[in-house]
Design an enzyme around this catalytic site. Structure first.
Site, PDB file in Angstrom:
ATOM      1  N   LEU A   1       0.824  -1.210   0.000  1.00  0.00           N
ATOM      2  CA  LEU A   1       0.000   0.000   0.000  1.00  0.00           C
ATOM      3  C   LEU A   1       0.854   1.254   0.000  1.00  0.00           C
ATOM      4  O   LEU A   1       0.441   2.310  -0.455  1.00  0.00           O
ATOM      5  CB  LEU A   1      -0.931   0.022   1.216  1.00  0.00           C
TER       6      LEU A   1
ATOM      7  N   VAL B   1       4.080  -0.653   4.274  1.00  0.00           N
ATOM      8  CA  VAL B   1       2.727  -1.013   4.692  1.00  0.00           C
ATOM      9  C   VAL B   1       2.106  -1.891   3.591  1.00  0.00           C
ATOM     10  O   VAL B   1       2.120  -1.510   2.405  1.00  0.00           O
ATOM     11  CB  VAL B   1       1.867   0.246   4.936  1.00  0.00           C
TER      12      VAL B   1
ATOM     13  N   ASP C   1       0.495  15.066  15.464  1.00  0.00           N
ATOM     14  CA  ASP C   1       0.700  14.959  14.013  1.00  0.00           C
ATOM     15  C   ASP C   1      -0.639  14.834  13.301  1.00  0.00           C
ATOM     16  O   ASP C   1      -0.805  14.033  12.386  1.00  0.00           O
ATOM     17  CB  ASP C   1       1.589  13.753  13.704  1.00  0.00           C
TER      18      ASP C   1
END
Length: 1167
Positions: free
Chosen positions: A716, A724, A835
């Site tokens: 991904l 990932v 974040d």
């Protein structure tokens, strides 16, 4: 060569009282005030000017010669030798200005801020011939003018003026002051006589040898600093000289540059204090002189005050004007100073010409006015040009507290309904330090209805004259003894008041009165009782009893015993009583004797009253008072010195013993505790907590997965620390598959990175919220692997960028609400994300987002309010200002990041602060710059975003407030967001693709982890046009549903909106938007390659049949993905094994369409 000749002129400026017209202390030197009227023409202009300057040698302010006629004699100007301000010669028709003795112009005031000498517009044209000048100035006889200390020269529009163009002005002006020279010659042909042949360089003021220009600077020797009297070095003038000299000494100056001290030019006057070299002390200077103008004087004029060796018109702030040994001086106030206010022409009223409606309130509660008071017609009627309104006469009572005016009082207009000047009834002194017109300090003119003055408290007019003109009804003015008020023989009174019916009250003395009645007397014939003249005081009878002091009746103190045949008191206060009404302590009459009063040395004073009522001191050993003399009269226990000493020593001893015991016990306790801790630390296990914190335990469950339990499908994304993958998780012992995202760390990563990944796992495992991404498990292989929920639609940032034209306002506002709910949950768990950005928000489906990426998150303890970071890579453009500058992170700094995230959504993925380097972001924010308003946002939405970006963190909203704000907006999205176009419904063809590409045994991670909640997955509800179906975008239903962020229409809608509605409209809630990174819809067997018949055959296969036919009614999915949104939902009504289709068939319950790209669960048939 011609230079200055003659004996030295010893200039002695012995300036005295009057500052109005000419006055003198020496027969040969006279000083006059001068004017500041500029181009204004006054009544009797020539006569006033003649009276002002006749015999005057020194003009303190400005010399203004204006509007003179051709036949008027100006010979009175010949005496003027020095001018302190500027010289204005304008609008004159006279042919000659005879200032033949003027040597020096100081330029302390400049005309228009630039010019010291102005000669302009001195002519009159011939009415029949505009180009012919009949009369005008022809000769400017400044024959002895040798120096202008400051400022420039302007000569213009003088068509008949001769010889001035020959003057060398640079010998007169001071170049160091950067003078402005504006010399405009006139083109008119005039017949002028030439300068005398003996004039240096042919420079003269007028024809003849007596009018040549005197050179005192340009022809000097190089050794001369300033002026000279000849070309040789021995001819240099002293540095303190101005305008030339007759010798080299400071006593040979024709004029002084700074100060004149008895004929000697100095830079300063003798100071008040000098240093005594014998005693090494600063002592008073016996030869002190005060600075007054450009002179050193031994005494200041009587109407001036002394402060720091100078004669001034008023004291500075915090100083009080007092009278010491006949001299008025400024002293610091003892406590609060009386209120001193600026008068007309001073300070805040420097540009004001009279009292008016805009400044009358500034005189409220004023005791002293520094300056002048002027009341004219414009004061009451206003001035439309300057937008000054009319003044209510009642506002004049703001002046009633004024006791002193340092300048003058001029009244040229007065309200018709006021027949006296009673608003000034408390005015005591008019100083006259500045005067009006020809030297008047008190002026009342053109007030024809005034009947009496009413100035009953006026005691002194220090300087200046008094004029009462055109006051035909004024009475009592001629009864006043004005000499009693004046302080100089030069002062005078002019009036034309009436003389009949002017009988003062019988109690008034021969000094006259200010009006009728005993309260208006200038002085009393007998005695004064509180401003009222009476025949006698209440000395032996009458109430209250009084004493007569200096012609005044003074009331006796209340502690004085009233007498019948003798005086009750001799003066004011309790010390002047004839006999005390109660007790007497020394000379003071008091209501009781001192009882425990603190005296000198912090000792208590105790006294008792004897038989005569006199207070006597108690015995020194009486500590509780006494009733008589000696120890026997003491009250309370009598303690001897010895017993007192024993008691003190015993008390001290006991105190020391107790203190020692406490120290020993504390030390033993500390030693015992140390031994206990040492023993406990030596044990293998602690049997009890040493310092319990009281915080609840973190019971989050962390699964440890084996690498064989999951398999990776495709990548991904990848980053600096790992990759990932999309994959499936098959838990051991269970026949199900769960779509997951697998984050694999690189094997070469550092231990710090491994620790950060474990920290992230700790945070993700500790959260449990529908809008926060959860951790499913962790695999501790050589490369640590984190297994999390798979979000089929990817990150929100990519989604809004790729599908900008398909996203509607309701989705945007729903996302804002859900992100705020997730952040509010983190705040309640004391978790700072650090974040938050659109890239770190994932879509489970278009109606459900989750916050992820806890790599920078920090968990705060219960008593922590902020986290202090130690550097590292951080998203600068999403951070709050305090986080950038101080590395400080709080929940309110997350609010700032939330504002940037909302801005990203509203701009469909625009980059914040694009084009600005990260290192400049802090300065940009400190300068007040913020991200611009997104085009689709109304001002209400943008104001909420701006609140998130306030510099003060406490001024930013809390997340729970943001949830409420955006929830309210989500109920009426078209009111707050303006978006062209809509998100269309999912087509049947895309729906077939999603169904055919799904796996039969795939289970949602939320259902697997929390099966008891029976999570019903949310569909992606499309945006329908305002006029479409099933629900109008701005309908009453949508605005009044319980939660606009949930698809609760099935719960809150009336059935009337669904009447006669096709089933396809209610069932097509699946979005046709997909993310290619998560779903590959390009397989050859998708809906594009299938006919409708094949599709129907697919659905009729026996493996999709369910023998357990459930006849219960179907329930619409709505917004059931979030368990918290299931208000009123009954799980029992859901099919336990499958979903019924429209043709009577069931779909397997284990089939999870959401994780294969489906926007929502399917409960209705596909046609």
């Amino acid at each position: 060569m011609e230079f200055l000749r003659g004996g030295a002129a010893l200039l002695q400026l012995l300036l005295v009282l009057s500052i109005s017209r000419c006055c003198s202390t020496d027969p040969d030197r006279k000083v006059c005030q001068g004017t500041s009227n500029q181009m204004t023409m006054l009544d009797n202009h020539y006569l006033k000017m003649k009276k002002m300057y006749s015999g005057c040698n020194v003009v303190l302010e400005n010399l203004e010669i204006t509007y003179t006629q051709e036949n008027q004699d100006l010979s009175f100007l010949q005496s003027i030798q020095e001018v302190g301000g500027y010289v204005l010669i304008a609008m004159n028709e006279v042919s000659t200005i005879p200032l033949v003795n003027l040597r020096l112009i100081r330029g302390q005031n400049l005309y228009e801020g630039n010019f010291t000498l102005l000669v302009m517009s001195n002519y009159q044209k011939n009415p029949s011939s505009p180009d012919v000048y009949q009369v005008g100035l022809k000769q400017l006889q400044l024959s002895n003018l040798t120096e202008i200390l400051s400022g420039g020269v302007k000569v213009s529009h003088n068509p008949l003026l001769c010889n001035v163009e020959t003057i060398n002005w640079w010998d007169i002006v001071d170049k160091t002051s950067n003078p402005t020279m504006n010399l405009i010659p006139h083109a008119f042909e005039r017949q002028c006589q030439k300068c005398d042949h003996g004039c240096v360089n042919g420079s003269c003021w007028a024809p003849g040898p007596g009018h040549c220009q005197k050179f005192t600077k340009l022809l000097c020797a190089e050794q001369c600093n300033r002026r000279c009297r000849g070309p040789k070095p021995i001819d240099c003038c002293n540095e303190h000289c101005a305008g030339g000299c007759t010798g080299p000494r400071a006593t040979d100056c024709l004029a002084c540059r700074d100060f004149n001290d008895d004929g000697t030019c100095k830079d300063t006057c003798p100071p008040p204090k000098i240093y005594d070299i014998v005693s090494h002390q600063v002592v008073d200077n016996p030869n002190i002189k005060y600075t007054f103008g450009a002179a050193c004087v031994k005494e200041c004029p009587s109407n001036y005050v002394v402060t720091e060796g100078a004669c001034v018109r008023s004291c500075s702030a915090g100083m009080l004007e007092v009278d010491e040994n006949g001299k008025r001086s400024c002293k610091p106030c003892d406590g609060v100073c009386p209120k001193v206010c600026d008068g007309i022409g001073i300070g805040s009223l420097s540009n004001t010409i009279a009292v008016n409606s805009t400044n009358i309130r500034s005189f409220s509660n004023c005791t002293k006015i520094n300056g002048d008071i002027i009341l004219n017609r414009n004061s009451f009627e206003g001035d439309p040009h300057y937008k000054i309104g009319t003044m209510d006469p009642e506002h004049l009572w703001n002046l009633t507290t004024v006791k002193e005016i340092t300048g003058y009082l001029v009244i040229m207009w007065w309200p018709e309904n006021m027949t006296s000047l009673s608003v000034f009834q408390n005015l005591e002194i008019i100083r006259g330090r500045t005067t009006f017109s020809r030297g008047f300090s008190f002026v009342v003119v053109q007030v024809r209805h005034l009947q009496w003055l009413g100035l009953r408290s006026l005691k002194e007019v220090s300087a200046g004259n008094v004029i009462l003109k055109n006051t035909l009804q004024l009475r009592y003015a001629n009864t006043i003894n004005w000499r009693r008020l004046f302080r100089s023989e030069d002062q005078s009174i002019e009036y034309d008041a009436r003389t009949e019916n002017q009988t003062c009250n019988n109690e008034c003395s021969e000094d006259g009165c200010w009006g009728p009645g005993p309260t208006m007397c200038v002085s009393c014939l007998h005695v004064d009782r509180g401003g009222r003249c009476v025949a006698s005081c209440n000395l032996l009878q009458g109430e209250p009893r009084e004493a007569q002091v200096d012609g005044r009746c003074v009331q006796c103190h209340q502690e004085c015993l009233v007498q019948t045949d003798s005086l009750t008191c001799y003066g004011p206060g309790p010390a002047n009583c004839s006999k005390s009404a109660h007790f007497q302590d020394g000379p003071q009459c008091i209501p009781r004797c001192p009882h425990g009063i603190l005296g000198d040395g912090d000792t208590l004073i105790w006294k008792y009253a004897d038989k005569m009522g006199q207070c006597q001191p108690c015995h020194q050993n009486c500590t509780q008072g006494c009733s008589g003399p000696g120890l026997s009269g003491c009250r309370g226990d009598i303690v001897s010195h010895s017993s007192l000493a024993v008691g003190l020593v015993s008390g001290l001893l006991i105190t020391v013993i107790v203190a020692l015991l406490i120290v020993v016990l504390l030390r033993r306790r500390r030693i015992k505790r140390k031994r206990t801790i040492r023993c406990l630390l030596q044990e293998k296990e602690l049997v009890e907590p040493l310092t319990p914190s009281g915080q609840a335990p973190n019971q989050a469950f962390l699964r440890i997965l084996k690498e064989t339990e999951f398999k990776k499908d495709r990548v991904l994304g990848s980053g600096a620390f790992g990759t990932v993958y999309k994959g499936l998780w098959n838990p051991d012992g269970e026949n199900i598959r769960i779509p997951v995202a697998i984050k694999v760390l690189r094997e070469a990563t550092s231990p710090k990175v491994n620790q950060e990944v474990l920290d992230e796992a700790y945070v993700m495992a500790s959260v449990d919220h529908p809008h926060v991404c959860r951790l499913l498990g962790i695999c501790l292989t050589s490369a640590v692997q984190l297994v999390t929920q798979l979000m089929p639609y990817g990150c929100l940032l990519d989604y809004v960028r790729q599908h900008q034209e398909r996203i509607c306002g309701q989705w945007l506002l729903n996302w804002c609400v859900q992100i705020a709910k997730g952040m509010n949950y983190l705040e309640e768990r004391h978790l700072v994300h650090r974040d938050l950005a659109a890239r770190n928000v994932l879509l489970k489906n278009p109606n459900h987002v989750k916050i992820t990426d806890f790599g920078l998150s920090k968990l705060l303890t219960a008593d922590e309010k902020e986290y202090q970071a130690d550097g590292g890579k951080v998203p600068i453009k999403w951070m709050a200002l305090e986080s950038i500058l101080q590395w400080t992170y709080t929940h309110q700094s997350d609010v700032w990041s939330y504002g940037v995230t909302v801005w990203e959504l509203m701009t469909f993925g625009s980059k914040p602060y694009d084009g600005i380097p990260a290192k400049e972001i802090a300065s940009v924010l400190e300068n007040g710059e913020r991200l611009p308003q997104p085009p689709i946002c109304t001002i209400e939405v943008y104001m909420i975003i701006l609140k998130c970006w306030m510099i003060d963190p406490s001024s930013r909203p809390r997340f729970r407030e943001l949830v409420g704000e955006f929830s309210q907006m989500a109920r009426d999205p078209s009111r707050y967001l303006v978006i062209q176009g809509n998100l269309p419904s999912l087509s049947d063809r895309r729906l077939f693709s999603r169904l055919l590409s799904s796996d039969d045994d795939v289970v949602d991670a939320d259902e697997y982890l929390l099966p008891y909640k029976r999570i019903n997955r949310q569909g992606s509800e499309p945006c329908i046009p305002p006029t479409g179906h099933p629900v109008r975008e701005n309908s009453i239903t949508l605005r009044n549903i319980s939660d606009p962020t949930q698809n609760a229409l099935e719960k809150d809608l009336d059935g009337h909106e669904y009447v006669n509605q096709p089933g396809s409209e209610t069932s097509s809630r699946l979005s046709d938007i997909y993310n290619p990174n998560y779903e590959d819809l390009t397989d050859g067997w998708g809906p594009v390659s299938l006919s409708s018949q094949e599709a129907e055959t697919n659905f009729s296969r026996p493996e999709y049949l369910n023998t357990n036919q459930n006849s219960l009614p179907l329930v619409s999915s709505g917004s059931m993905d979030d368990p918290d949104y299931q208000a009123g939902y009954q799980a029992a009504f859901l099919p336990q094994t499958g979903a019924l289709t429209g043709n009577g068939m069931f779909l397997p319950a284990a089939e999870n369409l959401e994780y294969l790209g489906q926007g929502g669960a399917l409960y209705t048939p596909v046609r």
